[in-house]
Design a protein around this motif. Structure first.
Motif, PDB file in Angstrom:
ATOM      1  N   ALA A   1      16.438   9.398   5.367  1.00  0.00           N
ATOM      2  CA  ALA A   1      15.831  10.153   4.273  1.00  0.00           C
ATOM      3  C   ALA A   1      14.433   9.621   3.985  1.00  0.00           C
ATOM      4  O   ALA A   1      14.060   8.521   4.389  1.00  0.00           O
ATOM      5  CB  ALA A   1      16.693  10.057   3.018  1.00  0.00           C
ATOM      6  N   ILE A   2      13.654  10.435   3.293  1.00  0.00           N
ATOM      7  CA  ILE A   2      12.352  10.036   2.768  1.00  0.00           C
ATOM      8  C   ILE A   2      12.348  10.364   1.277  1.00  0.00           C
ATOM      9  O   ILE A   2      13.229  11.079   0.791  1.00  0.00           O
ATOM     10  CB  ILE A   2      11.192  10.765   3.471  1.00  0.00           C
ATOM     11  N   GLY A   3      11.386   9.840   0.548  1.00  0.00           N
ATOM     12  CA  GLY A   3      11.357  10.144  -0.873  1.00  0.00           C
ATOM     13  C   GLY A   3      10.301   9.359  -1.610  1.00  0.00           C
ATOM     14  O   GLY A   3       9.428   8.724  -1.000  1.00  0.00           O
ATOM     15  N   CYS A   4      10.381   9.406  -2.927  1.00  0.00           N
ATOM     16  CA  CYS A   4       9.431   8.676  -3.752  1.00  0.00           C
ATOM     17  C   CYS A   4      10.043   8.359  -5.105  1.00  0.00           C
ATOM     18  O   CYS A   4      11.038   8.975  -5.509  1.00  0.00           O
ATOM     19  CB  CYS A   4       8.132   9.461  -3.931  1.00  0.00           C
ATOM     20  N   VAL A   5       9.443   7.406  -5.781  1.00  0.00           N
ATOM     21  CA  VAL A   5       9.792   7.081  -7.163  1.00  0.00           C
ATOM     22  C   VAL A   5       8.538   7.294  -8.007  1.00  0.00           C
ATOM     23  O   VAL A   5       7.485   6.705  -7.727  1.00  0.00           O
ATOM     24  CB  VAL A   5      10.289   5.635  -7.297  1.00  0.00           C
ATOM     25  N   ILE A   6       8.654   8.151  -9.019  1.00  0.00           N
ATOM     26  CA  ILE A   6       7.543   8.405  -9.940  1.00  0.00           C
ATOM     27  C   ILE A   6       7.755   7.560 -11.185  1.00  0.00           C
ATOM     28  O   ILE A   6       8.775   7.677 -11.861  1.00  0.00           O
ATOM     29  CB  ILE A   6       7.479   9.893 -10.341  1.00  0.00           C
ATOM     30  N   ASP A   7       6.785   6.719 -11.485  1.00  0.00           N
ATOM     31  CA  ASP A   7       6.863   5.887 -12.676  1.00  0.00           C
ATOM     32  C   ASP A   7       5.733   6.280 -13.613  1.00  0.00           C
ATOM     33  O   ASP A   7       4.564   6.308 -13.207  1.00  0.00           O
ATOM     34  CB  ASP A   7       6.738   4.406 -12.300  1.00  0.00           C
ATOM     35  N   GLY A   8       6.052   6.619 -14.850  1.00  0.00           N
ATOM     36  CA  GLY A   8       5.029   6.949 -15.828  1.00  0.00           C
ATOM     37  C   GLY A   8       4.986   8.406 -16.236  1.00  0.00           C
ATOM     38  O   GLY A   8       4.104   8.802 -17.006  1.00  0.00           O
TER      39      GLY A   8
ATOM     40  N   GLY B   1       0.790  -1.224   0.000  1.00  0.00           N
ATOM     41  CA  GLY B   1       0.000   0.000   0.000  1.00  0.00           C
ATOM     42  C   GLY B   1       0.819   1.270   0.000  1.00  0.00           C
ATOM     43  O   GLY B   1       0.391   2.283   0.561  1.00  0.00           O
ATOM     44  N   ASN B   2       1.985   1.259  -0.649  1.00  0.00           N
ATOM     45  CA  ASN B   2       2.843   2.441  -0.665  1.00  0.00           C
ATOM     46  C   ASN B   2       2.914   3.115  -2.032  1.00  0.00           C
ATOM     47  O   ASN B   2       3.674   4.075  -2.211  1.00  0.00           O
ATOM     48  CB  ASN B   2       4.259   2.055  -0.226  1.00  0.00           C
ATOM     49  N   THR B   3       2.140   2.604  -3.000  1.00  0.00           N
ATOM     50  CA  THR B   3       2.141   3.176  -4.344  1.00  0.00           C
ATOM     51  C   THR B   3       0.772   3.773  -4.653  1.00  0.00           C
ATOM     52  O   THR B   3      -0.258   3.126  -4.448  1.00  0.00           O
ATOM     53  CB  THR B   3       2.495   2.115  -5.395  1.00  0.00           C
ATOM     54  N   PHE B   4       0.772   5.003  -5.154  1.00  0.00           N
ATOM     55  CA  PHE B   4      -0.464   5.718  -5.496  1.00  0.00           C
ATOM     56  C   PHE B   4      -0.482   5.980  -6.989  1.00  0.00           C
ATOM     57  O   PHE B   4       0.478   6.491  -7.560  1.00  0.00           O
ATOM     58  CB  PHE B   4      -0.532   7.038  -4.730  1.00  0.00           C
ATOM     59  N   GLY B   5      -1.602   5.646  -7.637  1.00  0.00           N
ATOM     60  CA  GLY B   5      -1.757   5.934  -9.053  1.00  0.00           C
ATOM     61  C   GLY B   5      -1.613   4.715  -9.927  1.00  0.00           C
ATOM     62  O   GLY B   5      -1.092   3.668  -9.499  1.00  0.00           O
ATOM     63  N   THR B   6      -2.069   4.830 -11.176  1.00  0.00           N
ATOM     64  CA  THR B   6      -2.035   3.725 -12.137  1.00  0.00           C
ATOM     65  C   THR B   6      -1.007   3.962 -13.236  1.00  0.00           C
ATOM     66  O   THR B   6      -0.013   3.250 -13.341  1.00  0.00           O
ATOM     67  CB  THR B   6      -3.433   3.526 -12.766  1.00  0.00           C
ATOM     68  N   LEU B   7      -1.214   4.981 -14.070  1.00  0.00           N
ATOM     69  CA  LEU B   7      -0.248   5.304 -15.122  1.00  0.00           C
ATOM     70  C   LEU B   7       0.799   6.308 -14.645  1.00  0.00           C
ATOM     71  O   LEU B   7       1.927   6.300 -15.123  1.00  0.00           O
ATOM     72  CB  LEU B   7      -0.960   5.853 -16.365  1.00  0.00           C
ATOM     73  N   PHE B   8       0.424   7.183 -13.734  1.00  0.00           N
ATOM     74  CA  PHE B   8       1.370   8.068 -13.061  1.00  0.00           C
ATOM     75  C   PHE B   8       1.457   7.556 -11.630  1.00  0.00           C
ATOM     76  O   PHE B   8       0.702   7.968 -10.756  1.00  0.00           O
ATOM     77  CB  PHE B   8       0.874   9.518 -13.103  1.00  0.00           C
ATOM     78  N   ALA B   9       2.352   6.613 -11.415  1.00  0.00           N
ATOM     79  CA  ALA B   9       2.408   5.884 -10.144  1.00  0.00           C
ATOM     80  C   ALA B   9       3.527   6.432  -9.259  1.00  0.00           C
ATOM     81  O   ALA B   9       4.672   6.554  -9.711  1.00  0.00           O
ATOM     82  CB  ALA B   9       2.623   4.401 -10.396  1.00  0.00           C
ATOM     83  N   VAL B  10       3.200   6.731  -8.017  1.00  0.00           N
ATOM     84  CA  VAL B  10       4.158   7.296  -7.068  1.00  0.00           C
ATOM     85  C   VAL B  10       4.330   6.327  -5.908  1.00  0.00           C
ATOM     86  O   VAL B  10       3.377   6.046  -5.180  1.00  0.00           O
ATOM     87  CB  VAL B  10       3.676   8.664  -6.541  1.00  0.00           C
ATOM     88  N   THR B  11       5.545   5.813  -5.748  1.00  0.00           N
ATOM     89  CA  THR B  11       5.862   4.910  -4.638  1.00  0.00           C
ATOM     90  C   THR B  11       6.622   5.690  -3.574  1.00  0.00           C
ATOM     91  O   THR B  11       7.694   6.232  -3.829  1.00  0.00           O
ATOM     92  CB  THR B  11       6.693   3.707  -5.104  1.00  0.00           C
ATOM     93  N   ASN B  12       6.044   5.742  -2.381  1.00  0.00           N
ATOM     94  CA  ASN B  12       6.564   6.530  -1.269  1.00  0.00           C
ATOM     95  C   ASN B  12       7.430   5.645  -0.363  1.00  0.00           C
ATOM     96  O   ASN B  12       7.071   4.504  -0.083  1.00  0.00           O
ATOM     97  CB  ASN B  12       5.364   7.096  -0.502  1.00  0.00           C
ATOM     98  N   PHE B  13       8.588   6.175   0.109  1.00  0.00           N
ATOM     99  CA  PHE B  13       9.432   5.390   1.010  1.00  0.00           C
ATOM    100  C   PHE B  13      10.018   6.261   2.118  1.00  0.00           C
ATOM    101  O   PHE B  13      10.098   7.470   2.003  1.00  0.00           O
ATOM    102  CB  PHE B  13      10.563   4.687   0.239  1.00  0.00           C
TER     103      PHE B  13
END
Length: 379
Positions: A22-29, A3-15
């Motif tokens: 550190a904190i951050g995210c990976v944007i896929d799409g 449950g750490n990824t938001f979105g389908t085609l513009f997907a943001v994984t929060n960590f």
């Protein structure tokens, strides 16, 4: 943990965690070719970051964002974009007295029961600090949507505690620490000062909107635009209620007034909040969000420890007396992420649809006025 990824085609994984390195995210799409640098993202992070006024937590985090991947020669490449924000001002010792007990109103008890282990420092993974990466991702979405459609996202506070805040103008929002749409915030300042003195906290109500939204975003069944907006907002820490358009006020309305009439000159109201049947109408998306009082307060409260024994809990440290004060840029970001995801989904499925009827204006305009007619309840 899922449950750490938001979105389908513009997907943001929060960590990350509140007191980790550190904190951050990976944007896929993210589409390729978007001019992007840290300077495009940092302003929204600066609006959200702690320590910006005496009315919020004094944790002093610069929240400086770093782009680690996905950008080459100043433009997005279409590959995953990794955004990193280092934690620099943790004070883990502030949480030493609650490692064996559960703070009322926090996720402590639920986390411990679910995972059998928890990080008590600042709430660990459940901390509102994890909204910073979503604000960073939202800034990327905002830029693409503005360049593609001219979409603009705005937010403001409409109530703090028992004090309603009348809407005067959007231009006042950037000029006070409350994101309040008014010139004079002295009553809000006095209210917060009294709250701090009492060692207590309060909730807030906020409004967030998006203008120049393309028609056709959202699906007619489970992925309705308004449903996904509510899902996004409820994913933000401390949010306990979401209204779209007229919201709960629609209970007292009649169908003859609630249904927004259409004319060649535009819609004559926006009780629907910008969606019809779960699909955007081209009107402003209008969302109202209720945020609960901060759970970390100095007032002693009853609780139990990890062995089930009764204890009294006092939460010390640096905390916002009202978490709603810094929530405006977070809610803007989440709305932008929803719109961005659905914009890409519309382009993927319906990019070749021929439109016989051009979109009508978002708001009805009279011949004698250049200003749109707004629903008084929304303004």
């Amino acid at each position: 943990m899922s449950g750490n990824t938001f979105g389908t085609l513009f997907a943001v994984t929060n960590f990350g965690e509140s007191h980790g390195p550190a904190i951050g995210c990976v944007i896929d799409g993210c589409p390729p070719g978007l001019a992007l640098s840290e300077a495009d993202i940092q302003p929204d992070l600066d609006r959200r970051r702690p320590g910006t006024s005496k009315f919020v937590t004094q944790r002093n985090e610069p929240d400086a964002v770093e782009i680690l991947s996905g950008v080459y020669e100043g433009k997005t490449t279409g590959t995953p974009i990794c955004l990193l924000i280092k934690n620099t001002d943790q004070r883990s010792k502030d949480y030493g007295n609650i490692t064996q007990s559960f703070r009322p109103g926090h996720a402590d008890y639920a986390y411990f029961q679910k995972y059998g282990i928890r990080d008590p420092r600042g709430g660990g993974r459940s901390s509102a600090r994890l909204t910073a990466p979503m604000v960073a991702a939202g800034a990327v979405a905002k830029k693409w949507l503005f360049e593609k459609y001219g979409t603009v996202f705005r937010g403001c506070m409409t109530q703090v505690g028992e004090l309603p805040i009348a809407f005067e103008s959007w231009e006042h929002v950037p000029h006070n620490p409350f994101f309040a749409p008014v010139v004079d915030v002295s009553k809000l300042e006095d209210y917060m000062a009294a709250l701090r003195k009492d060692g207590d906290s309060c909730g807030a109500r906020l409004r967030v909107s998006a203008s120049n939204v393309p028609v056709g975003l959202g699906e007619p069944l489970f992925d309705k635009m308004d449903a996904d907006i509510a899902y996004a907002m409820m994913g933000v820490n401390a949010v306990k209620g979401v209204e779209i358009g007229a919201g709960f006020a629609c209970v007292a309305q009649r169908g003859s007034t609630h249904g927004d009439s259409l004319s060649p000159a535009g819609f004559k109201g926006n009780n629907a909040g910008g969606t019809l049947g779960g699909i955007t109408s081209g009107q402003d998306l209008e969302v109202s969000v209720a945020i609960k009082p901060t759970s970390s307060i100095l007032t002693p409260r009853e609780s139990i420890d990890i062995h089930g024994n009764p204890v009294e809990v006092v939460t010390k440290g640096r905390h916002d007396p009202c978490v709603g004060i810094r929530a405006t840029p977070i809610l803007e970001a989440m709305l932008a992420l929803v719109v961005m995801d659905h914009a890409l989904r519309l382009r993927a499925q319906c990019g070749d649809v021929a439109h016989v009827l051009p979109p009508i204006p978002a708001q009805f305009k009279t011949k004698s006025s250049a200003h749109p007619v707004h629903d008084a309840k929304l303004e």
